[in-house]
Design a protein around this motif. Structure first.
Motif, PDB file in Angstrom:
ATOM      1  N   LEU A  28      44.763  48.863  44.706  1.00  0.00           N
ATOM      2  CA  LEU A  28      43.301  48.937  44.579  1.00  0.00           C
ATOM      3  C   LEU A  28      42.882  50.125  43.719  1.00  0.00           C
ATOM      4  O   LEU A  28      41.915  50.042  42.957  1.00  0.00           O
ATOM      5  CB  LEU A  28      42.652  49.032  45.956  1.00  0.00           C
ATOM      6  N   GLU A  31      42.339  49.720  40.016  1.00  0.00           N
ATOM      7  CA  GLU A  31      41.097  49.106  39.526  1.00  0.00           C
ATOM      8  C   GLU A  31      40.135  50.222  39.121  1.00  0.00           C
ATOM      9  O   GLU A  31      39.908  51.158  39.879  1.00  0.00           O
ATOM     10  CB  GLU A  31      40.463  48.242  40.620  1.00  0.00           C
ATOM     11  N   GLU A  32      39.554  50.129  37.935  1.00  0.00           N
ATOM     12  CA  GLU A  32      38.723  51.213  37.412  1.00  0.00           C
ATOM     13  C   GLU A  32      37.495  51.496  38.278  1.00  0.00           C
ATOM     14  O   GLU A  32      37.011  52.629  38.327  1.00  0.00           O
ATOM     15  CB  GLU A  32      38.266  50.887  35.979  1.00  0.00           C
ATOM     16  N   ASP A  33      36.996  50.457  38.946  1.00  0.00           N
ATOM     17  CA  ASP A  33      35.744  50.632  39.686  1.00  0.00           C
ATOM     18  C   ASP A  33      35.937  50.755  41.194  1.00  0.00           C
ATOM     19  O   ASP A  33      34.981  50.633  41.959  1.00  0.00           O
ATOM     20  CB  ASP A  33      34.797  49.458  39.381  1.00  0.00           C
ATOM     21  N   ILE A  34      37.186  50.980  41.653  1.00  0.00           N
ATOM     22  CA  ILE A  34      37.455  51.080  43.087  1.00  0.00           C
ATOM     23  C   ILE A  34      38.193  52.385  43.381  1.00  0.00           C
ATOM     24  O   ILE A  34      39.144  52.743  42.682  1.00  0.00           O
ATOM     25  CB  ILE A  34      38.278  49.882  43.596  1.00  0.00           C
ATOM     26  N   GLU A 116      44.296  40.793  42.738  1.00  0.00           N
ATOM     27  CA  GLU A 116      43.078  40.565  41.958  1.00  0.00           C
ATOM     28  C   GLU A 116      42.018  39.906  42.828  1.00  0.00           C
ATOM     29  O   GLU A 116      40.825  40.203  42.734  1.00  0.00           O
ATOM     30  CB  GLU A 116      43.358  39.683  40.732  1.00  0.00           C
ATOM     31  N   ALA A 119      40.568  42.622  45.138  1.00  0.00           N
ATOM     32  CA  ALA A 119      39.626  43.491  44.417  1.00  0.00           C
ATOM     33  C   ALA A 119      38.316  42.746  44.152  1.00  0.00           C
ATOM     34  O   ALA A 119      37.222  43.313  44.299  1.00  0.00           O
ATOM     35  CB  ALA A 119      40.243  43.954  43.102  1.00  0.00           C
ATOM     36  N   ARG A 123      34.364  43.611  45.568  1.00  0.00           N
ATOM     37  CA  ARG A 123      33.150  43.651  44.740  1.00  0.00           C
ATOM     38  C   ARG A 123      32.103  42.665  45.257  1.00  0.00           C
ATOM     39  O   ARG A 123      30.902  42.964  45.287  1.00  0.00           O
ATOM     40  CB  ARG A 123      33.499  43.326  43.292  1.00  0.00           C
TER      41      ARG A 123
END
Length: 208
Positions: A28, A31-34, A116, A119, A123
């Motif tokens: 996780l 992931e750039e946004d997590i 994936e 993640a 979101r």
């Protein structure tokens, strides 16, 4: 297109298996946004960690030492309503799904899915969606509701590990005759021969 969530999504992980917890955190975190802001190995540490770290999403296993993820989810709904709960479990049982949604969980996935998908689910629940494994949703619909009352579930749980009727009565503050009545009802509703089989079947269905 403007970014609706400029800072990383803050995630708490509750998983008792260290290797699995570390792997999930690593994957996780890629992931750039997590961002994984907290990890706990036991169910009775979840609420305190959520209140301390204020994650956006709590990713909870169900069967944890100390307390189940479902019980923690129900408390989080009251004490940290801004935290979305996503149940991630090895056990894709229809009864667990129903109990998770009743406890206020926003999602329910089984662990064998791709990262994936996980993640993406993080979101989506943060965006207000409810995310449920499709095969499990279909199984839950066909399985029907839990036939056991909350008290029958309590008595079955207390009957584990060879507890006597007297033991159960003492732990739940009930009379022995009341305990026998609850056990008899649970055995009948699970179509089993004794309380050991009744508990096994109730666990298999995810009712307790």
């Amino acid at each position: 297109m403007t970014d609706t969530h400029p800072r990383p999504i803050r995630v708490l992980l509750a998983e008792d298996q260290g290797m699995m917890r570390g792997a999930l955190s690593l994957l996780l975190g890629m992931e750039e946004d997590i961002e994984v802001v907290a990890q706990v190995p036991a169910g009775d540490e979840i609420v305190g960690a959520v209140l301390a770290h204020r994650p956006d999403v709590a990713l909870l296993d169900i069967e944890l030492p100390g307390r189940s993820g479902l019980d923690a989810a129900a408390e989080l709904r009251e004490r940290a309503p801004g935290c979305r709960v996503l149940i991630l479990t090895t056990f894709g049982r229809p009864g667990y799904l129903r109990r998770a949604l009743e406890a206020g969980a926003a999602g329910f996935l089984v662990k064998d899915g791709p990262v994936e998908e996980l993640a993406g689910a993080v979101r989506r629940v943060l965006a207000g969606e409810t995310v449920v494994d499709p095969a499990l949703a279909a199984a839950a619909l066909s399985a029907g509701p839990n036939p056991l009352t909350p008290r029958e579930c309590d008595v079955l749980r207390a009957s584990a590990d060879g507890a006597t009727v007297a033991d159960i009565a003492g732990s739940l503050h009930l009379s022995e005759s009341t305990v026998r009545n609850y056990l008899s009802a649970a055995i009948g509703k699970t179509a089993t021969r004794n309380r050991t089989e009744a508990l096994r079947e109730a666990r298999r269905q995810g009712w307790v």
